[in-house]
Design a protein around this motif. Structure first.
Motif, PDB file in Angstrom:
ATOM      1  N   GLU A   1      17.285  50.755  52.520  1.00 35.76           N
ATOM      2  CA  GLU A   1      16.808  49.700  51.618  1.00 35.76           C
ATOM      3  C   GLU A   1      16.686  48.360  52.357  1.00 35.76           C
ATOM      4  OE1 GLU A   1      18.548  51.311  47.358  1.00 35.76           O
ATOM      5  OE2 GLU A   1      19.925  50.458  48.822  1.00 35.76           O
TER       6      GLU A   1
ATOM      7  N   GLU B   1      13.552  48.457  54.097  1.00 39.11           N
ATOM      8  CA  GLU B   1      12.441  48.220  53.164  1.00 39.11           C
ATOM      9  C   GLU B   1      12.261  46.718  52.931  1.00 39.11           C
ATOM     10  OE1 GLU B   1      12.686  50.257  49.371  1.00 39.11           O
ATOM     11  OE2 GLU B   1      11.042  49.038  48.549  1.00 39.11           O
ATOM     12  N   VAL B   2      13.370  45.997  52.760  1.00 36.81           N
ATOM     13  CA  VAL B   2      13.283  44.532  52.628  1.00 36.81           C
ATOM     14  C   VAL B   2      12.559  43.952  53.837  1.00 36.81           C
ATOM     15  CG1 VAL B   2      14.656  42.402  52.726  1.00 36.81           C
ATOM     16  CG2 VAL B   2      15.298  44.233  51.136  1.00 36.81           C
TER      17      VAL B   2
ATOM     18  N   ARG C   1      10.493  45.455  55.996  1.00 33.62           N
ATOM     19  CA  ARG C   1       9.067  45.834  56.032  1.00 33.62           C
ATOM     20  C   ARG C   1       8.261  44.982  55.067  1.00 33.62           C
ATOM     21  NH1 ARG C   1      11.125  51.194  56.703  1.00 33.62           N
ATOM     22  NH2 ARG C   1      11.149  51.504  54.446  1.00 33.62           N
ATOM     23  N   ARG C   2       8.812  44.728  53.894  1.00 34.24           N
ATOM     24  CA  ARG C   2       8.087  43.934  52.907  1.00 34.24           C
ATOM     25  C   ARG C   2       7.956  42.483  53.362  1.00 34.24           C
ATOM     26  NH1 ARG C   2       7.094  46.311  47.962  1.00 34.24           N
ATOM     27  NH2 ARG C   2       7.994  48.395  47.710  1.00 34.24           N
TER      28      ARG C   2
ATOM     29  N   LEU D   1      15.597  42.921  46.389  1.00 33.13           N
ATOM     30  CA  LEU D   1      14.694  44.035  46.689  1.00 33.13           C
ATOM     31  C   LEU D   1      13.815  44.345  45.485  1.00 33.13           C
ATOM     32  CD1 LEU D   1      13.619  46.315  48.444  1.00 33.13           C
ATOM     33  CD2 LEU D   1      15.576  47.710  47.762  1.00 33.13           C
ATOM     34  N   ASN D   2      14.424  44.353  44.293  1.00 32.67           N
ATOM     35  CA  ASN D   2      13.629  44.625  43.097  1.00 32.67           C
ATOM     36  C   ASN D   2      12.549  43.569  42.878  1.00 32.67           C
ATOM     37  OD1 ASN D   2      14.824  47.024  42.462  1.00 32.67           O
ATOM     38  ND2 ASN D   2      16.352  46.120  41.073  1.00 32.67           N
TER      39      ASN D   2
ATOM     40  N   LEU E   1      11.050  41.909  45.260  1.00 31.63           N
ATOM     41  CA  LEU E   1       9.989  42.193  46.233  1.00 31.63           C
ATOM     42  C   LEU E   1       9.134  43.369  45.771  1.00 31.63           C
ATOM     43  CD1 LEU E   1      11.705  41.966  49.763  1.00 31.63           C
ATOM     44  CD2 LEU E   1      10.351  40.235  48.599  1.00 31.63           C
ATOM     45  N   ARG E   2       9.802  44.389  45.236  1.00 29.56           N
ATOM     46  CA  ARG E   2       9.066  45.569  44.781  1.00 29.56           C
ATOM     47  C   ARG E   2       8.142  45.229  43.630  1.00 29.56           C
ATOM     48  NH1 ARG E   2      14.169  49.780  44.798  1.00 29.56           N
ATOM     49  NH2 ARG E   2      13.880  50.569  46.918  1.00 29.56           N
ATOM     50  N   GLY E   3       8.597  44.296  42.798  1.00 37.82           N
ATOM     51  CA  GLY E   3       7.788  43.897  41.646  1.00 37.82           C
ATOM     52  C   GLY E   3       6.605  43.022  42.059  1.00 37.82           C
ATOM     53  N   GLY E   4       6.542  42.688  43.352  1.00 38.56           N
ATOM     54  CA  GLY E   4       5.409  41.906  43.855  1.00 38.56           C
ATOM     55  C   GLY E   4       5.624  40.436  43.579  1.00 38.56           C
TER      56      GLY E   4
END
Ligand code: CA
Length: 407
Positions: free
Chosen positions: A351, A354-355, A357-358, A401-402, A404-407
């Motif tokens: 995770e 993932e942070v 990479r974003r 993280l959430n 970032l995932r939510g854009g």
């Protein structure tokens, strides 16, 4: 003992002036003075090494062309500006990835682990957990040449006498031909190999467990596993006893009864209402202590003598707890049952990657995607947090993280 400092990120090396350039100047530049000091310091170390039985030939070969790495002094004096919460620390070391890797790694060495258990009495899951945390099962042993680091720290900085001892131990490894110099690389403070022993620990503890006549904790996983077992045995590991287990505390339990060094009869804890996390009565050998590293409203553990044996490997309770919890997971036991007292749970290494990479995709220069939240990643996180209305802590947790995932 150097594992915590081994985790600090490397700082940029300072340029070292060439001696010729400095010699032509009217006044020697400070770096040139440092260079001259370093040469005379090396000469002194050569004599000291000779007194310890290291030949001049070994010393000269080992130190040929060595230049001090002054960036190590910044690491020596490094004060973390960012304190890692216990739950983030544990989550980065005990994640599904390290559990799966560990089970595969253990399956490659069934005999070595079984024989180590017979010979030293140490739980193979604990041996493997230390291997997994110290070097990610042999994958990451550090890259800094020991001779350069230890000569630098023997001649500069505030712990010269300690590092001189480590340098002498390193030279003896070379004198005996136990490990070739090109393989003597490790953390900035000299921890090396799959067990990340410092050289003096290697001298005292490492064993030739595969029987080829060399104690090779770098190239031989079998030697590394045996050496770790020997370390724990020498730290008074007790065969067949558990390290501890998670417990449930009654409401209002006084914080003052917690602490690794506050040992008591297990029956005392039972009389205060402490139960195993599944509600059953406490069991186990002799005296125990109660750990509650995030306070009495977080997870808590009863720990026995073997927890202290693990603790001796790196003298940090958070480290020992990570090893203990990873060993449980490797043995097929469950992970932490009680939630950490935070509304922003920690992230695994995947995770964290993932942070990163974003953040990279958003144009932030955070360096390599390595799952390690260093200063560049933290700075980028802070910026994004400010922009999206989160408190700019620089911490990578699930809320971030959430977002970032939510854009
Ligand atoms: Ca060997």
């Amino acid at each position: 003992m150097t594992k915590r400092i081994a985790l600090t990120r490397a700082l940029r090396a300072l340029p070292i002036l060439a001696l010729a350039a400095a010699a032509s100047a009217t006044l020697p530049a400070p770096d040139a003075a440092a260079h001259t000091d370093f040469r005379s310091c090396l000469a002194e170390l050569r004599s000291a090494a000779a007194r310890e039985g290291v030949s001049g030939a070994t010393f000269d070969r080992a130190t040929a062309g060595v230049e001090p790495d002054m960036s190590l002094l910044e690491l020596l004096n490094f004060q973390p500006e960012f304190r890692t919460a216990i739950w983030d620390y544990i989550a980065g070391l005990v994640d599904e990835e390290r559990v799966a890797d560990g089970r595969r790694a253990m399956a490659r060495y069934p005999n070595a682990l079984a024989v180590a258990q017979q010979r030293w009495g140490v739980d193979p899951h604990v041996i493997a957990a230390i291997w997994g945390v110290e070097s990610n099962y042999g994958r990451n042993m550090g890259k800094r040449p020991l001779i350069q680091s230890l000569t630098t720290l023997s001649c500069h900085g505030r712990r010269q006498s300690f590092f001189r001892g480590e340098l002498m131990a390193t030279l003896k490894i070379l004198e005996r031909g136990e490990i070739p110099q090109e393989q003597l690389v490790g953390s900035w403070a000299g921890a090396f190999g799959q067990t990340q022993f410092i050289p003096s620990t290697y001298q005292r503890i490492a064993v030739d467990f595969d029987g080829d006549g060399r104690r090779d904790i770098v190239g031989s996983t079998v030697d590394a596993l045996g050496s770790t077992a020997n370390y724990l045995a020498r730290s008074n590991w007790r065969a067949g006893e558990p390290w501890g287990y998670e417990v449930r505390l009654p409401a209002g339990f006084p914080e003052s009864r917690t602490g690794r060094t506050k040992r008591r009869a297990l029956s005392d804890f039972a009389s205060w209402g402490v139960r195993k996390v599944d509600g059953s009565p406490l069991t186990g050998p002799g005296q125990a202590a109660l750990l509650a590293p995030a306070g009495v409203n977080g997870p808590a553990w009863i720990v026995f003598r073997n927890f202290d044996a693990i603790y001796s490997y790196n003298q940090a309770e958070s480290y020992a707890l990570a090893i203990a919890l990873l060993s449980d997971r490797l043995a097929g036991r469950p992970g932490i049952q009680t939630p950490w007292p935070t509304n922003d749970p920690p992230l695994s290494r995947e995770e964290r990657r993932e942070v990163q990479r974003r953040l990279l995709a958003m144009g932030y220069d955070i360096g390599d995607v390595d799952g390690i939240i260093g200063s560049k990643t933290r700075a980028a996180i802070k910026e994004v947090q400010s922009r999206i209305g989160q408190e700019p802590t620089g911490r990578a947790g699930l809320l971030f993280l959430n977002a970032l995932r939510g854009g």
